[in-house]
Design a protein around this motif. Structure first.
Motif, PDB file in Angstrom:
ATOM      1  N   GLU A  14       0.827  -1.204   0.000  1.00 56.67           N
ATOM      2  CA  GLU A  14       0.000   0.000   0.000  1.00 56.67           C
ATOM      3  C   GLU A  14       0.865   1.260   0.000  1.00 56.67           C
ATOM      4  N   THR A  15       1.920   1.271   0.782  1.00 55.01           N
ATOM      5  CA  THR A  15       2.819   2.431   0.803  1.00 55.01           C
ATOM      6  C   THR A  15       3.494   2.590  -0.549  1.00 55.01           C
ATOM      7  N   GLN A  16       3.922   1.500  -1.142  1.00 57.01           N
ATOM      8  CA  GLN A  16       4.551   1.549  -2.472  1.00 57.01           C
ATOM      9  C   GLN A  16       3.563   2.084  -3.502  1.00 57.01           C
ATOM     10  N   ARG A  17       2.317   1.652  -3.431  1.00 54.36           N
ATOM     11  CA  ARG A  17       1.282   2.112  -4.363  1.00 54.36           C
ATOM     12  C   ARG A  17       1.061   3.610  -4.207  1.00 54.36           C
ATOM     13  N   ARG A  18       0.973   4.081  -2.971  1.00 54.71           N
ATOM     14  CA  ARG A  18       0.782   5.510  -2.710  1.00 54.71           C
ATOM     15  C   ARG A  18       1.965   6.323  -3.225  1.00 54.71           C
ATOM     16  N   LEU A  19       3.172   5.830  -2.982  1.00 54.70           N
ATOM     17  CA  LEU A  19       4.381   6.501  -3.442  1.00 54.70           C
ATOM     18  C   LEU A  19       4.387   6.601  -4.962  1.00 54.70           C
ATOM     19  N   ASP A  20       4.105   5.500  -5.624  1.00 52.32           N
ATOM     20  CA  ASP A  20       4.104   5.487  -7.082  1.00 52.32           C
ATOM     21  C   ASP A  20       3.062   6.445  -7.649  1.00 52.32           C
ATOM     22  N   ARG A  21       1.883   6.452  -7.046  1.00 50.87           N
ATOM     23  CA  ARG A  21       0.810   7.324  -7.529  1.00 50.87           C
ATOM     24  C   ARG A  21       1.194   8.799  -7.371  1.00 50.87           C
ATOM     25  N   LEU A  22       1.704   9.162  -6.199  1.00 48.70           N
ATOM     26  CA  LEU A  22       2.074  10.548  -5.972  1.00 48.70           C
ATOM     27  C   LEU A  22       3.268  10.956  -6.836  1.00 48.70           C
ATOM     28  N   ALA A  23       4.217  10.064  -7.003  1.00 53.86           N
ATOM     29  CA  ALA A  23       5.378  10.359  -7.852  1.00 53.86           C
ATOM     30  C   ALA A  23       4.926  10.630  -9.288  1.00 53.86           C
ATOM     31  N   GLU A  24       3.982   9.871  -9.756  1.00 51.24           N
ATOM     32  CA  GLU A  24       3.473  10.075 -11.114  1.00 51.24           C
ATOM     33  C   GLU A  24       2.786  11.439 -11.232  1.00 51.24           C
ATOM     34  N   VAL A  25       1.952  11.769 -10.253  1.00 54.39           N
ATOM     35  CA  VAL A  25       1.257  13.058 -10.263  1.00 54.39           C
ATOM     36  C   VAL A  25       2.255  14.208 -10.223  1.00 54.39           C
ATOM     37  N   ARG A  26       3.275  14.069  -9.418  1.00 55.45           N
ATOM     38  CA  ARG A  26       4.273  15.141  -9.256  1.00 55.45           C
ATOM     39  C   ARG A  26       5.342  15.118 -10.346  1.00 55.45           C
ATOM     40  N   GLN A  27       5.279  14.119 -11.181  1.00 55.44           N
ATOM     41  CA  GLN A  27       6.254  13.929 -12.265  1.00 55.44           C
ATOM     42  C   GLN A  27       7.683  13.851 -11.719  1.00 55.44           C
ATOM     43  N   LEU A  28       7.802  13.061 -10.669  1.00 59.53           N
ATOM     44  CA  LEU A  28       9.090  12.775 -10.057  1.00 59.53           C
ATOM     45  C   LEU A  28       9.271  11.277  -9.976  1.00 59.53           C
ATOM     46  N   SER A  29      10.484  10.847  -9.808  1.00 60.90           N
ATOM     47  CA  SER A  29      10.707   9.423  -9.591  1.00 60.90           C
ATOM     48  C   SER A  29      10.411   9.099  -8.133  1.00 60.90           C
ATOM     49  N   PRO A  30       9.961   7.874  -7.863  1.00 60.67           N
ATOM     50  CA  PRO A  30       9.790   7.482  -6.456  1.00 60.67           C
ATOM     51  C   PRO A  30      11.087   7.654  -5.666  1.00 60.67           C
ATOM     52  N   ARG A  31      12.201   7.388  -6.279  1.00 57.30           N
ATOM     53  CA  ARG A  31      13.492   7.542  -5.611  1.00 57.30           C
ATOM     54  C   ARG A  31      13.719   8.996  -5.200  1.00 57.30           C
ATOM     55  N   ALA A  32      13.408   9.937  -6.081  1.00 58.70           N
ATOM     56  CA  ALA A  32      13.578  11.357  -5.758  1.00 58.70           C
ATOM     57  C   ALA A  32      12.653  11.759  -4.614  1.00 58.70           C
ATOM     58  N   MET A  33      11.431  11.254  -4.629  1.00 61.79           N
ATOM     59  CA  MET A  33      10.494  11.579  -3.553  1.00 61.79           C
ATOM     60  C   MET A  33      10.952  11.009  -2.225  1.00 61.79           C
ATOM     61  N   MET A  34      11.436   9.776  -2.239  1.00 61.11           N
ATOM     62  CA  MET A  34      11.920   9.175  -0.996  1.00 61.11           C
ATOM     63  C   MET A  34      13.139   9.931  -0.467  1.00 61.11           C
ATOM     64  N   ASN A  35      14.031  10.332  -1.364  1.00 62.08           N
ATOM     65  CA  ASN A  35      15.206  11.082  -0.942  1.00 62.08           C
ATOM     66  C   ASN A  35      14.792  12.404  -0.298  1.00 62.08           C
ATOM     67  N   GLU A  36      13.868  13.125  -0.933  1.00 58.35           N
ATOM     68  CA  GLU A  36      13.411  14.404  -0.377  1.00 58.35           C
ATOM     69  C   GLU A  36      12.721  14.191   0.966  1.00 58.35           C
ATOM     70  N   ALA A  37      11.913  13.127   1.066  1.00 54.71           N
ATOM     71  CA  ALA A  37      11.219  12.844   2.325  1.00 54.71           C
ATOM     72  C   ALA A  37      12.220  12.570   3.448  1.00 54.71           C
ATOM     73  N   ILE A  38      13.263  11.831   3.148  1.00 51.82           N
ATOM     74  CA  ILE A  38      14.277  11.525   4.157  1.00 51.82           C
ATOM     75  C   ILE A  38      15.025  12.791   4.566  1.00 51.82           C
ATOM     76  N   VAL A  39      15.380  13.629   3.595  1.00 44.77           N
ATOM     77  CA  VAL A  39      16.074  14.886   3.900  1.00 44.77           C
ATOM     78  C   VAL A  39      15.210  15.763   4.800  1.00 44.77           C
ATOM     79  N   GLN A  40      13.925  15.909   4.450  1.00 44.67           N
ATOM     80  CA  GLN A  40      13.022  16.728   5.262  1.00 44.67           C
ATOM     81  C   GLN A  40      12.859  16.153   6.661  1.00 44.67           C
ATOM     82  N   TYR A  41      12.731  14.836   6.768  1.00 45.28           N
ATOM     83  CA  TYR A  41      12.594  14.181   8.066  1.00 45.28           C
ATOM     84  C   TYR A  41      13.829  14.450   8.925  1.00 45.28           C
ATOM     85  N   LEU A  42      15.007  14.278   8.344  1.00 45.85           N
ATOM     86  CA  LEU A  42      16.239  14.493   9.097  1.00 45.85           C
ATOM     87  C   LEU A  42      16.367  15.936   9.557  1.00 45.85           C
TER      88      LEU A  42
END
Length: 94
Positions: A14-42
């Protein structure tokens, strides 16, 4: 030489599905989104840790010295902010 490193991450479907869907909408790769999320979290958690440490330091100083201000003293001071007769910060006391 690249400054990047690789890290394996397991996500539930479910998390992977949500990530993929949002990445597609934002026109970003899931990897880029995960990297940004980790940077913001840190960044958020590092700021939180600094604040927590400052609070512990203040508590330890109070425990050692007994110096403090009452809430009423602080409020009375804050209520003068911006006035022509703005008061200086009150002095800590025992």
């Amino acid at each position: 030489m690249s400054d990047l490193t690789s890290l394996a991450l397991e996500l539930d479907r479910e998390t992977q599905r949500r990530l993929d869907r949002l990445a597609e909408v934002r026109q970003l790769s899931p990897r880029a989104m995960m990297n940004e999320a980790i940077v913001q979290y840190l960044e958020r958690e590092e700021k939180s840790e600094v604040s927590r440490q400052k609070s512990l330091d203040a508590w330890n100083e109070y425990q050692a010295t007994g110096l403090h201000l009452t809430g009423d003293e602080v409020i009375a001071w804050l209520e003068t902010w911006g006035d022509e007769n703005e008061l200086p910060a009150p002095e800590c006391h025992k």
